[in-house]
Scaffold this motif. Structure first.
Motif, PDB file in Angstrom:
ATOM      1  N   MET A  94      53.724  45.285  29.397  1.00 54.15           N
ATOM      2  CA  MET A  94      52.972  44.430  30.294  1.00 54.15           C
ATOM      3  C   MET A  94      52.068  45.295  31.167  1.00 54.15           C
ATOM      4  O   MET A  94      52.410  46.425  31.510  1.00 54.15           O
ATOM      5  CB  MET A  94      53.912  43.620  31.188  1.00 54.15           C
ATOM      6  CG  MET A  94      54.830  42.681  30.430  1.00 54.15           C
ATOM      7  SD  MET A  94      53.957  41.283  29.793  1.00 54.15           S
ATOM      8  CE  MET A  94      54.626  40.011  30.806  1.00 54.15           C
ATOM      9  N   ALA A  95      50.940  44.709  31.531  1.00 54.59           N
ATOM     10  CA  ALA A  95      49.975  45.410  32.376  1.00 54.59           C
ATOM     11  C   ALA A  95      49.280  44.381  33.257  1.00 54.59           C
ATOM     12  O   ALA A  95      49.330  43.174  32.995  1.00 54.59           O
ATOM     13  CB  ALA A  95      48.961  46.144  31.511  1.00 54.59           C
ATOM     14  N   ILE A  96      48.618  44.865  34.275  1.00 52.31           N
ATOM     15  CA  ILE A  96      47.845  44.000  35.163  1.00 52.31           C
ATOM     16  C   ILE A  96      46.388  44.043  34.711  1.00 52.31           C
ATOM     17  O   ILE A  96      45.799  45.117  34.570  1.00 52.31           O
ATOM     18  CB  ILE A  96      47.955  44.463  36.638  1.00 52.31           C
ATOM     19  CG1 ILE A  96      49.400  44.491  37.099  1.00 52.31           C
ATOM     20  CG2 ILE A  96      47.089  43.586  37.531  1.00 52.31           C
ATOM     21  CD1 ILE A  96      50.047  43.137  37.236  1.00 52.31           C
ATOM     22  N   PHE A  97      45.821  42.863  34.494  1.00 52.74           N
ATOM     23  CA  PHE A  97      44.417  42.746  34.109  1.00 52.74           C
ATOM     24  C   PHE A  97      43.679  42.009  35.212  1.00 52.74           C
ATOM     25  O   PHE A  97      44.143  40.983  35.715  1.00 52.74           O
ATOM     26  CB  PHE A  97      44.286  41.999  32.775  1.00 52.74           C
ATOM     27  CG  PHE A  97      44.900  42.760  31.639  1.00 52.74           C
ATOM     28  CD1 PHE A  97      44.185  43.763  31.004  1.00 52.74           C
ATOM     29  CD2 PHE A  97      46.197  42.493  31.246  1.00 52.74           C
ATOM     30  CE1 PHE A  97      44.763  44.485  29.976  1.00 52.74           C
ATOM     31  CE2 PHE A  97      46.783  43.210  30.214  1.00 52.74           C
ATOM     32  CZ  PHE A  97      46.064  44.208  29.577  1.00 52.74           C
ATOM     33  N   ASN A  98      42.518  42.559  35.587  1.00 55.83           N
ATOM     34  CA  ASN A  98      41.672  41.954  36.602  1.00 55.83           C
ATOM     35  C   ASN A  98      40.621  41.107  35.907  1.00 55.83           C
ATOM     36  O   ASN A  98      39.801  41.625  35.148  1.00 55.83           O
ATOM     37  CB  ASN A  98      40.986  43.047  37.436  1.00 55.83           C
ATOM     38  CG  ASN A  98      41.997  43.988  38.037  1.00 55.83           C
ATOM     39  OD1 ASN A  98      42.918  43.554  38.701  1.00 55.83           O
ATOM     40  ND2 ASN A  98      41.831  45.272  37.774  1.00 55.83           N
ATOM     41  N   LEU A  99      40.663  39.808  36.162  1.00 54.53           N
ATOM     42  CA  LEU A  99      39.761  38.875  35.500  1.00 54.53           C
ATOM     43  C   LEU A  99      38.952  38.098  36.528  1.00 54.53           C
ATOM     44  O   LEU A  99      39.361  37.962  37.682  1.00 54.53           O
ATOM     45  CB  LEU A  99      40.557  37.894  34.644  1.00 54.53           C
ATOM     46  CG  LEU A  99      41.504  38.500  33.611  1.00 54.53           C
ATOM     47  CD1 LEU A  99      42.324  37.412  32.962  1.00 54.53           C
ATOM     48  CD2 LEU A  99      40.730  39.295  32.584  1.00 54.53           C
ATOM     49  N   LYS A 100      37.833  37.567  36.080  1.00 53.37           N
ATOM     50  CA  LYS A 100      37.053  36.651  36.912  1.00 53.37           C
ATOM     51  C   LYS A 100      36.995  35.322  36.168  1.00 53.37           C
ATOM     52  O   LYS A 100      36.345  35.209  35.126  1.00 53.37           O
ATOM     53  CB  LYS A 100      35.650  37.191  37.158  1.00 53.37           C
ATOM     54  CG  LYS A 100      34.868  36.356  38.150  1.00 53.37           C
ATOM     55  CD  LYS A 100      33.543  37.000  38.482  1.00 53.37           C
ATOM     56  CE  LYS A 100      32.802  36.147  39.493  1.00 53.37           C
ATOM     57  NZ  LYS A 100      31.457  36.682  39.738  1.00 53.37           N
ATOM     58  N   ILE A 101      37.732  34.356  36.697  1.00 52.93           N
ATOM     59  CA  ILE A 101      37.838  33.056  36.047  1.00 52.93           C
ATOM     60  C   ILE A 101      37.360  31.976  37.006  1.00 52.93           C
ATOM     61  O   ILE A 101      37.850  31.881  38.139  1.00 52.93           O
ATOM     62  CB  ILE A 101      39.283  32.790  35.587  1.00 52.93           C
ATOM     63  CG1 ILE A 101      39.692  33.875  34.582  1.00 52.93           C
ATOM     64  CG2 ILE A 101      39.422  31.393  34.992  1.00 52.93           C
ATOM     65  CD1 ILE A 101      41.103  33.806  34.104  1.00 52.93           C
ATOM     66  N   ASN A 102      36.399  31.202  36.548  1.00 62.23           N
ATOM     67  CA  ASN A 102      35.818  30.116  37.352  1.00 62.23           C
ATOM     68  C   ASN A 102      35.338  30.624  38.707  1.00 62.23           C
ATOM     69  O   ASN A 102      35.503  29.980  39.742  1.00 62.23           O
ATOM     70  CB  ASN A 102      36.812  28.969  37.509  1.00 62.23           C
ATOM     71  CG  ASN A 102      37.164  28.348  36.180  1.00 62.23           C
ATOM     72  OD1 ASN A 102      36.363  28.370  35.241  1.00 62.23           O
ATOM     73  ND2 ASN A 102      38.358  27.817  36.067  1.00 62.23           N
ATOM     74  N   GLY A 103      34.747  31.825  38.696  1.00 62.53           N
ATOM     75  CA  GLY A 103      34.168  32.393  39.897  1.00 62.53           C
ATOM     76  C   GLY A 103      35.138  33.077  40.837  1.00 62.53           C
ATOM     77  O   GLY A 103      34.732  33.575  41.878  1.00 62.53           O
ATOM     78  N   LYS A 104      36.414  33.126  40.470  1.00 61.13           N
ATOM     79  CA  LYS A 104      37.418  33.755  41.330  1.00 61.13           C
ATOM     80  C   LYS A 104      38.044  34.941  40.608  1.00 61.13           C
ATOM     81  O   LYS A 104      38.323  34.877  39.419  1.00 61.13           O
ATOM     82  CB  LYS A 104      38.515  32.754  41.693  1.00 61.13           C
ATOM     83  CG  LYS A 104      38.023  31.580  42.490  1.00 61.13           C
ATOM     84  CD  LYS A 104      39.141  30.594  42.748  1.00 61.13           C
ATOM     85  CE  LYS A 104      38.596  29.370  43.437  1.00 61.13           C
ATOM     86  NZ  LYS A 104      39.571  28.299  43.518  1.00 61.13           N
ATOM     87  N   LYS A 105      38.295  35.997  41.363  1.00 61.26           N
ATOM     88  CA  LYS A 105      38.978  37.156  40.797  1.00 61.26           C
ATOM     89  C   LYS A 105      40.475  36.890  40.817  1.00 61.26           C
ATOM     90  O   LYS A 105      41.017  36.433  41.825  1.00 61.26           O
ATOM     91  CB  LYS A 105      38.630  38.414  41.574  1.00 61.26           C
ATOM     92  CG  LYS A 105      37.180  38.802  41.398  1.00 61.26           C
ATOM     93  CD  LYS A 105      36.862  40.127  42.015  1.00 61.26           C
ATOM     94  CE  LYS A 105      35.396  40.387  41.775  1.00 61.26           C
ATOM     95  NZ  LYS A 105      35.084  41.758  41.568  1.00 61.26           N
ATOM     96  N   VAL A 106      41.095  37.152  39.676  1.00 59.51           N
ATOM     97  CA  VAL A 106      42.542  36.972  39.564  1.00 59.51           C
ATOM     98  C   VAL A 106      43.143  38.184  38.864  1.00 59.51           C
ATOM     99  O   VAL A 106      42.504  38.800  38.013  1.00 59.51           O
ATOM    100  CB  VAL A 106      42.927  35.681  38.799  1.00 59.51           C
ATOM    101  CG1 VAL A 106      42.474  34.439  39.536  1.00 59.51           C
ATOM    102  CG2 VAL A 106      42.354  35.674  37.397  1.00 59.51           C
ATOM    103  N   ASP A 107      44.348  38.524  39.258  1.00 57.01           N
ATOM    104  CA  ASP A 107      45.110  39.574  38.592  1.00 57.01           C
ATOM    105  C   ASP A 107      46.177  38.890  37.750  1.00 57.01           C
ATOM    106  O   ASP A 107      46.883  38.006  38.239  1.00 57.01           O
ATOM    107  CB  ASP A 107      45.776  40.497  39.608  1.00 57.01           C
ATOM    108  CG  ASP A 107      44.758  41.304  40.391  1.00 57.01           C
ATOM    109  OD1 ASP A 107      43.684  41.600  39.847  1.00 57.01           O
ATOM    110  OD2 ASP A 107      45.044  41.632  41.557  1.00 57.01           O
ATOM    111  N   VAL A 108      46.266  39.310  36.505  1.00 52.73           N
ATOM    112  CA  VAL A 108      47.207  38.702  35.573  1.00 52.73           C
ATOM    113  C   VAL A 108      48.085  39.785  34.968  1.00 52.73           C
ATOM    114  O   VAL A 108      47.581  40.793  34.474  1.00 52.73           O
ATOM    115  CB  VAL A 108      46.456  37.946  34.455  1.00 52.73           C
ATOM    116  CG1 VAL A 108      47.413  37.395  33.437  1.00 52.73           C
ATOM    117  CG2 VAL A 108      45.590  36.842  35.028  1.00 52.73           C
TER     118      VAL A 108
END
Length: 153
Positions: A1-15
């Motif tokens: 598992m790892a942390i991925f930094n995404l931009k979804i629907n204009g918001k930054k999220v860590d997954v």
């Protein structure tokens, strides 16, 4: 598992996810964005369509590790305060029957109309060809895409 930094629907999220996890499952299982549907799992039906940097893509076949720094838009992020013109056309023409494929249909149509704002009937048929509808609402989908093009012009 790892942390991925995404931009979804204009918001930054860590997954936190395995690097091979498809975007579809991150959206649905990790972020509770369930408008994007699972259809076939092999990128053939279009139910899982989202926008990646404005282009319609199948989220069931995109590993999360390939998406950092990309702008991802789901059906939930397509419109802010008002419906998108494609959504308005869908509603006006009462397109869905069961509705299962409709988010993917709408995401494909919005991306297509951005590239081709004045499509012919054949252009619409070609663009929407990869999205399957088990209820066979194809005639209403085609009419809604044409109506949305008029609304957007």
């Amino acid at each position: 598992m790892a942390i991925f930094n995404l931009k979804i629907n204009g918001k930054k999220v860590d997954v936190d996810a395995d690097k091979d996890t498809p975007l579809l499952w991150v959206l649905r299982d990790k972020l509770n964005l369930v408008g994007t549907k699972f259809g076939c799992g092999i990128a053939q039906c279009g139910a899982c369509t989202v926008h990646l940097d404005g282009t319609a893509v199948r989220s069931c076949s995109l590993p999360i590790s390939s998406l950092e720094d990309a702008n991802i838009t789901t059906i939930e992020g397509l419109a802010k305060d008002e419906l998108h013109p494609v959504q308005e056309a869908w509603k006006e023409l009462d397109v869905p029957q069961c509705g299962y494929c409709q988010a993917g249909q709408i995401m494909t149509a919005t991306s297509f109309l951005k590239e081709n704002p004045s499509p012919s009937t054949q252009d619409i048929r070609t663009a929407m060809n990869g999205n399957l509808c088990r209820c066979a609402s194809y005639n209403r989908i085609e009419k809604a895409v044409a109506l949305a093009a008029k609304k957007m012009s």
